[in-house]
Design a protein around this motif. Sequence first.
Motif, mmCIF file in Angstrom:
data_model
loop_
_atom_site.group_PDB
_atom_site.id
_atom_site.type_symbol
_atom_site.label_atom_id
_atom_site.label_comp_id
_atom_site.label_asym_id
_atom_site.label_seq_id
_atom_site.Cartn_x
_atom_site.Cartn_y
_atom_site.Cartn_z
ATOM 1 N N GLY A 149 29.684 83.518 -12.860
ATOM 2 C CA GLY A 149 30.491 83.696 -11.666
ATOM 3 C C GLY A 149 29.628 84.079 -10.497
ATOM 4 N N PRO A 150 30.080 83.941 -9.316
ATOM 5 C CA PRO A 150 31.386 83.440 -8.885
ATOM 6 C C PRO A 150 31.499 81.908 -8.904
ATOM 7 C CG PRO A 150 30.101 84.051 -6.968
ATOM 8 C CD PRO A 150 29.262 84.376 -8.189
ATOM 9 N N ARG A 151 30.417 81.216 -9.287
ATOM 10 C CA ARG A 151 30.481 79.753 -9.410
ATOM 11 C C ARG A 151 30.467 79.364 -10.876
ATOM 12 N NH1 ARG A 151 28.060 75.819 -5.668
ATOM 13 N NH2 ARG A 151 27.414 75.001 -7.670
ATOM 14 N N LEU A 152 31.057 78.228 -11.178
ATOM 15 C CA LEU A 152 30.997 77.687 -12.535
ATOM 16 C C LEU A 152 29.557 77.310 -12.859
ATOM 17 C CD1 LEU A 152 34.079 75.300 -12.430
ATOM 18 C CD2 LEU A 152 33.839 77.313 -13.861
ATOM 19 N N PRO A 153 29.127 77.470 -14.101
ATOM 20 C CA PRO A 153 27.769 77.045 -14.459
ATOM 21 C C PRO A 153 27.619 75.532 -14.278
ATOM 22 C CG PRO A 153 28.791 78.335 -16.238
ATOM 23 C CD PRO A 153 29.833 78.091 -15.207
ATOM 24 N N ALA A 154 26.536 75.124 -13.673
ATOM 25 C CA ALA A 154 26.230 73.705 -13.430
ATOM 26 C C ALA A 154 27.331 73.010 -12.643
ATOM 27 C CB ALA A 154 25.956 72.976 -14.739
ATOM 28 N N ALA A 155 27.978 73.744 -11.739
ATOM 29 C CA ALA A 155 29.075 73.161 -10.965
ATOM 30 C C ALA A 155 28.542 72.171 -9.938
ATOM 31 C CB ALA A 155 29.867 74.263 -10.259
ATOM 32 N N GLY A 156 29.379 71.207 -9.608
ATOM 33 C CA GLY A 156 29.025 70.232 -8.593
ATOM 34 C C GLY A 156 29.456 68.831 -8.986
ATOM 35 N N TRP A 157 29.160 67.908 -8.105
ATOM 36 C CA TRP A 157 29.625 66.537 -8.306
ATOM 37 C C TRP A 157 28.939 65.869 -9.498
ATOM 38 C CZ3 TRP A 157 26.325 62.464 -8.231
ATOM 39 C CH2 TRP A 157 25.074 62.672 -7.655
ATOM 40 N N ALA A 158 27.681 66.194 -9.770
ATOM 41 C CA ALA A 158 26.963 65.514 -10.856
ATOM 42 C C ALA A 158 27.584 65.838 -12.213
ATOM 43 C CB ALA A 158 25.487 65.899 -10.836
ATOM 44 N N THR A 159 27.839 67.110 -12.466
ATOM 45 C CA THR A 159 28.451 67.496 -13.738
ATOM 46 C C THR A 159 29.877 66.960 -13.820
ATOM 47 O OG1 THR A 159 27.102 69.484 -13.787
ATOM 48 C CG2 THR A 159 29.028 69.452 -15.221
ATOM 49 N N GLY A 160 30.613 67.086 -12.715
ATOM 50 C CA GLY A 160 31.986 66.575 -12.700
ATOM 51 C C GLY A 160 32.043 65.090 -12.970
ATOM 52 N N LEU A 161 31.164 64.349 -12.336
ATOM 53 C CA LEU A 161 31.129 62.901 -12.537
ATOM 54 C C LEU A 161 30.732 62.567 -13.971
ATOM 55 C CD1 LEU A 161 31.474 60.189 -11.124
ATOM 56 C CD2 LEU A 161 29.054 60.269 -10.542
ATOM 57 N N GLY A 162 29.787 63.330 -14.540
ATOM 58 C CA GLY A 162 29.397 63.109 -15.927
ATOM 59 C C GLY A 162 30.551 63.333 -16.888
ATOM 60 N N LEU A 163 31.322 64.389 -16.654
ATOM 61 C CA LEU A 163 32.486 64.663 -17.504
ATOM 62 C C LEU A 163 33.547 63.578 -17.361
ATOM 63 C CD1 LEU A 163 32.771 68.515 -16.937
ATOM 64 C CD2 LEU A 163 32.265 67.378 -19.098
ATOM 65 N N MET A 164 33.808 63.153 -16.124
ATOM 66 C CA MET A 164 34.816 62.103 -15.914
ATOM 67 C C MET A 164 34.358 60.770 -16.505
ATOM 68 S SD MET A 164 36.482 62.963 -12.195
ATOM 69 C CE MET A 164 34.974 63.305 -11.313
ATOM 70 N N ALA A 165 33.072 60.463 -16.381
ATOM 71 C CA ALA A 165 32.546 59.231 -16.980
ATOM 72 C C ALA A 165 32.665 59.291 -18.507
ATOM 73 C CB ALA A 165 31.089 59.023 -16.561
ATOM 74 N N SER A 166 32.435 60.468 -19.072
ATOM 75 C CA SER A 166 32.584 60.629 -20.519
ATOM 76 C C SER A 166 34.023 60.369 -20.952
ATOM 77 C CB SER A 166 32.172 62.037 -20.945
ATOM 78 O OG SER A 166 30.808 62.232 -20.714
ATOM 79 N N ALA A 167 34.973 60.831 -20.162
ATOM 80 C CA ALA A 167 36.384 60.598 -20.480
ATOM 81 C C ALA A 167 36.707 59.109 -20.437
ATOM 82 C CB ALA A 167 37.285 61.365 -19.508
ATOM 83 N N VAL A 168 36.212 58.417 -19.435
ATOM 84 C CA VAL A 168 36.473 56.980 -19.313
ATOM 85 C C VAL A 168 35.838 56.230 -20.495
ATOM 86 C CG1 VAL A 168 36.014 54.931 -17.904
ATOM 87 C CG2 VAL A 168 36.783 57.044 -16.808
ATOM 88 N N VAL A 169 34.618 56.603 -20.857
ATOM 89 C CA VAL A 169 33.962 55.980 -22.014
ATOM 90 C C VAL A 169 34.760 56.263 -23.288
ATOM 91 C CG1 VAL A 169 31.904 56.092 -23.487
ATOM 92 C CG2 VAL A 169 31.647 55.936 -21.012
ATOM 93 N N ALA A 170 35.227 57.505 -23.437
ATOM 94 C CA ALA A 170 36.012 57.863 -24.623
ATOM 95 C C ALA A 170 37.294 57.042 -24.702
ATOM 96 C CB ALA A 170 36.332 59.361 -24.609
ATOM 97 N N TRP A 171 37.988 56.873 -23.580
ATOM 98 C CA TRP A 171 39.207 56.056 -23.575
ATOM 99 C C TRP A 171 38.896 54.605 -23.916
ATOM 100 C CZ3 TRP A 171 40.626 58.639 -18.394
ATOM 101 C CH2 TRP A 171 41.318 59.833 -18.625
ATOM 102 N N GLY A 172 37.820 54.081 -23.348
ATOM 103 C CA GLY A 172 37.436 52.707 -23.653
ATOM 104 C C GLY A 172 37.131 52.517 -25.132
ATOM 105 N N LEU A 173 36.395 53.458 -25.714
ATOM 106 C CA LEU A 173 36.089 53.380 -27.141
ATOM 107 C C LEU A 173 37.344 53.542 -27.990
ATOM 108 C CD1 LEU A 173 32.752 55.414 -27.259
ATOM 109 C CD2 LEU A 173 33.037 52.946 -27.587
#
Length: 149
Positions: A114-138
């Motif tokens: 705190g007060p920020r999330l660990p590794a917060a930012g667009w890069a981590t967020g985009l990586g997590l969202m890309a992982s979700a899209v890959v998981a749905w595709g698989l």
Amino acid sequence: MKQQRRERGVLERVVTETLGWVLVVVGIILWPLPGPGLLIILAGITVLSRQHAWARRALGPVQERAVEAARFGVATWPRITLSALGGVWLFALGVVWWMSPTIPEFSVLGVGFGPRLPAAGWATGLGLMASAVVAWGLLVYSVRRWRTR
């Protein structure tokens, strides 16, 4: 004609080698981060298996386990539903990490957060969202390929 074919073969090998090793290195870099690092390594080894026997040997057992896991994962509708919801959860976490809200300060085993999330930012967020899209595709692929009716 023969010269062109030879040059094309050399160019194809160079492109395959380069792409395969770039994917492996990027996957290794992304491995500890939330995201599809392991899948990128697997993609790199798959590309390299066109040129190298060691990559083909390494890929065989991995492919067998992946198919076995995919069949198990789509054997029942509750498993499919939970997998899809896991993707929703992963995507939602990606949005939260991208937005980087402030969080209360706390510590776990002496490590402060705190007060920020660990590794917060667009890069981590985009990586997590890309992982979700890959998981749905698989998941869709696995349902279409291995779901018994």
